[in-house]
Design a protein around this motif. Structure first.
Motif, PDB file in Angstrom:
ATOM      1  N   LEU A 173       0.844  -1.198   0.000  1.00  0.00           N
ATOM      2  CA  LEU A 173       0.000   0.000   0.000  1.00  0.00           C
ATOM      3  C   LEU A 173       0.875   1.243   0.000  1.00  0.00           C
ATOM      4  O   LEU A 173       1.994   1.227   0.501  1.00  0.00           O
ATOM      5  N   GLY A 174       0.341   2.322  -0.546  1.00  0.00           N
ATOM      6  CA  GLY A 174       1.001   3.607  -0.398  1.00  0.00           C
ATOM      7  C   GLY A 174       0.800   4.094   1.025  1.00  0.00           C
ATOM      8  O   GLY A 174      -0.015   3.566   1.782  1.00  0.00           O
ATOM      9  N   TRP A 175       1.535   5.140   1.392  1.00  0.00           N
ATOM     10  CA  TRP A 175       1.451   5.641   2.773  1.00  0.00           C
ATOM     11  C   TRP A 175       0.044   6.122   3.126  1.00  0.00           C
ATOM     12  O   TRP A 175      -0.428   5.873   4.231  1.00  0.00           O
ATOM     13  N   ALA A 176      -0.632   6.773   2.200  1.00  0.00           N
ATOM     14  CA  ALA A 176      -1.987   7.278   2.481  1.00  0.00           C
ATOM     15  C   ALA A 176      -2.968   6.119   2.642  1.00  0.00           C
ATOM     16  O   ALA A 176      -3.769   6.109   3.583  1.00  0.00           O
ATOM     17  N   GLU A 177      -2.901   5.145   1.738  1.00  0.00           N
ATOM     18  CA  GLU A 177      -3.768   3.956   1.853  1.00  0.00           C
ATOM     19  C   GLU A 177      -3.475   3.183   3.129  1.00  0.00           C
ATOM     20  O   GLU A 177      -4.388   2.718   3.811  1.00  0.00           O
ATOM     21  N   ALA A 178      -2.188   3.054   3.432  1.00  0.00           N
ATOM     22  CA  ALA A 178      -1.785   2.332   4.641  1.00  0.00           C
ATOM     23  C   ALA A 178      -2.293   3.045   5.887  1.00  0.00           C
ATOM     24  O   ALA A 178      -2.728   2.398   6.848  1.00  0.00           O
ATOM     25  N   LEU A 179      -2.265   4.372   5.863  1.00  0.00           N
ATOM     26  CA  LEU A 179      -2.762   5.130   7.013  1.00  0.00           C
ATOM     27  C   LEU A 179      -4.266   4.925   7.191  1.00  0.00           C
ATOM     28  O   LEU A 179      -4.736   4.723   8.315  1.00  0.00           O
ATOM     29  N   VAL A 180      -5.021   4.932   6.100  1.00  0.00           N
ATOM     30  CA  VAL A 180      -6.467   4.682   6.174  1.00  0.00           C
ATOM     31  C   VAL A 180      -6.719   3.282   6.732  1.00  0.00           C
ATOM     32  O   VAL A 180      -7.541   3.102   7.644  1.00  0.00           O
ATOM     33  N   ALA A 181      -6.017   2.288   6.196  1.00  0.00           N
ATOM     34  CA  ALA A 181      -6.180   0.914   6.674  1.00  0.00           C
ATOM     35  C   ALA A 181      -5.789   0.805   8.140  1.00  0.00           C
ATOM     36  O   ALA A 181      -6.482   0.163   8.937  1.00  0.00           O
ATOM     37  N   ASP A 182      -4.677   1.453   8.506  1.00  0.00           N
ATOM     38  CA  ASP A 182      -4.205   1.387   9.888  1.00  0.00           C
ATOM     39  C   ASP A 182      -5.178   2.060  10.843  1.00  0.00           C
ATOM     40  O   ASP A 182      -5.448   1.545  11.934  1.00  0.00           O
ATOM     41  N   LEU A 183      -5.726   3.188  10.449  1.00  0.00           N
ATOM     42  CA  LEU A 183      -6.699   3.866  11.307  1.00  0.00           C
ATOM     43  C   LEU A 183      -7.967   3.032  11.478  1.00  0.00           C
ATOM     44  O   LEU A 183      -8.523   2.946  12.585  1.00  0.00           O
ATOM     45  N   ALA A 184      -8.426   2.401  10.400  1.00  0.00           N
ATOM     46  CA  ALA A 184      -9.606   1.529  10.500  1.00  0.00           C
ATOM     47  C   ALA A 184      -9.314   0.339  11.403  1.00  0.00           C
ATOM     48  O   ALA A 184     -10.131  -0.018  12.265  1.00  0.00           O
ATOM     49  N   LEU A 185      -8.152  -0.275  11.220  1.00  0.00           N
ATOM     50  CA  LEU A 185      -7.776  -1.395  12.089  1.00  0.00           C
ATOM     51  C   LEU A 185      -7.609  -0.931  13.531  1.00  0.00           C
ATOM     52  O   LEU A 185      -7.967  -1.652  14.471  1.00  0.00           O
ATOM     53  N   THR A 186      -7.088   0.281  13.714  1.00  0.00           N
ATOM     54  CA  THR A 186      -6.912   0.823  15.062  1.00  0.00           C
ATOM     55  C   THR A 186      -8.257   1.017  15.755  1.00  0.00           C
ATOM     56  O   THR A 186      -8.400   0.663  16.933  1.00  0.00           O
ATOM     57  N   LEU A 187      -9.232   1.548  15.050  1.00  0.00           N
ATOM     58  CA  LEU A 187     -10.567   1.710  15.644  1.00  0.00           C
ATOM     59  C   LEU A 187     -11.174   0.354  16.005  1.00  0.00           C
ATOM     60  O   LEU A 187     -11.756   0.188  17.083  1.00  0.00           O
ATOM     61  N   LEU A 188     -11.029  -0.605  15.104  1.00  0.00           N
ATOM     62  CA  LEU A 188     -11.533  -1.956  15.376  1.00  0.00           C
ATOM     63  C   LEU A 188     -10.838  -2.556  16.596  1.00  0.00           C
ATOM     64  O   LEU A 188     -11.490  -3.055  17.517  1.00  0.00           O
ATOM     65  N   TYR A 189      -9.517  -2.490  16.614  1.00  0.00           N
ATOM     66  CA  TYR A 189      -8.761  -3.100  17.706  1.00  0.00           C
ATOM     67  C   TYR A 189      -8.909  -2.329  19.025  1.00  0.00           C
ATOM     68  O   TYR A 189      -8.851  -2.936  20.094  1.00  0.00           O
ATOM     69  N   ALA A 190      -9.088  -1.017  18.975  1.00  0.00           N
ATOM     70  CA  ALA A 190      -9.305  -0.260  20.219  1.00  0.00           C
ATOM     71  C   ALA A 190     -10.610  -0.696  20.874  1.00  0.00           C
ATOM     72  O   ALA A 190     -10.674  -0.884  22.092  1.00  0.00           O
ATOM     73  N   THR A 191     -11.630  -0.868  20.062  1.00  0.00           N
ATOM     74  CA  THR A 191     -12.914  -1.356  20.584  1.00  0.00           C
ATOM     75  C   THR A 191     -12.757  -2.759  21.134  1.00  0.00           C
ATOM     76  O   THR A 191     -13.232  -3.076  22.233  1.00  0.00           O
TER      77      THR A 191
END
Length: 149
Positions: A111-129
């Motif tokens: 992934l590019g950095w922007a795509e990776a950041l979107v994916a990481d933020l989505a995974l972060t929200l999922l994993y934080a919950t």
């Protein structure tokens, strides 16, 4: 009076806690990542296992440090953590995990950095919950007791 010794989870218990947390997280995240990235099951699982292994190591270190700091500030055992502190623990764990996982998403996920950041933020929200729910349940089923030392 604050005791000199505090009760922390044993290395064995912390390892069990971390493994169960990551296994549950994979069960939640792999199907969602497959749908978002349009990757096959094997590719999605491989990438998310790599991310989970990195976070597994980080989670144990972070949670031990958080438990120690919380005990020093509040003289409370981690299994007696109130809801607000649980939320703080979950959010800080996931926020700091981005530092570990973002480069892996770029390097291993293609992934590019922007795509990776979107994916990481989505995974972060999922994993934080998931972290908040999981640690609450784990502490209910595996409470600590005050050290008698």
């Amino acid at each position: 009076m604050r005791s000199l010794f505090m009760t922390l989870r044993s290395a064995r218990d912390r390892a069990l806690q971390s493994l169960l947390y990551e296994a549950g997280g994979l069960c939640l995240s792999v199907p969602l990542y497959m749908a978002w990235a349009e990757f096959g099951a094997g590719q999605s699982l491989g990438l998310l296992v790599a991310l989970s292994l990195a976070v597994l190591l980080w989670s144990g270190l972070f949670s031990t440090a958080f438990d120690w700091a919380e005990h020093r500030l509040t003289d409370r055992l981690s299994s007696d953590r109130p809801w607000g502190w649980r939320l703080l623990h979950a959010v800080l764990l996931e926020a700091t995990s981005i530092l570990v996982t973002l480069p892996l998403l770029v390097l291993l996920g293609g992934l590019g950095w922007a795509e990776a950041l979107v994916a990481d933020l989505a995974l972060t929200l999922l994993y934080a919950t998931w972290a908040w729910v999981f640690h609450l349940a784990y502490d209910r089923f595996h409470p600590l007791t005050e050290s008698t030392e």
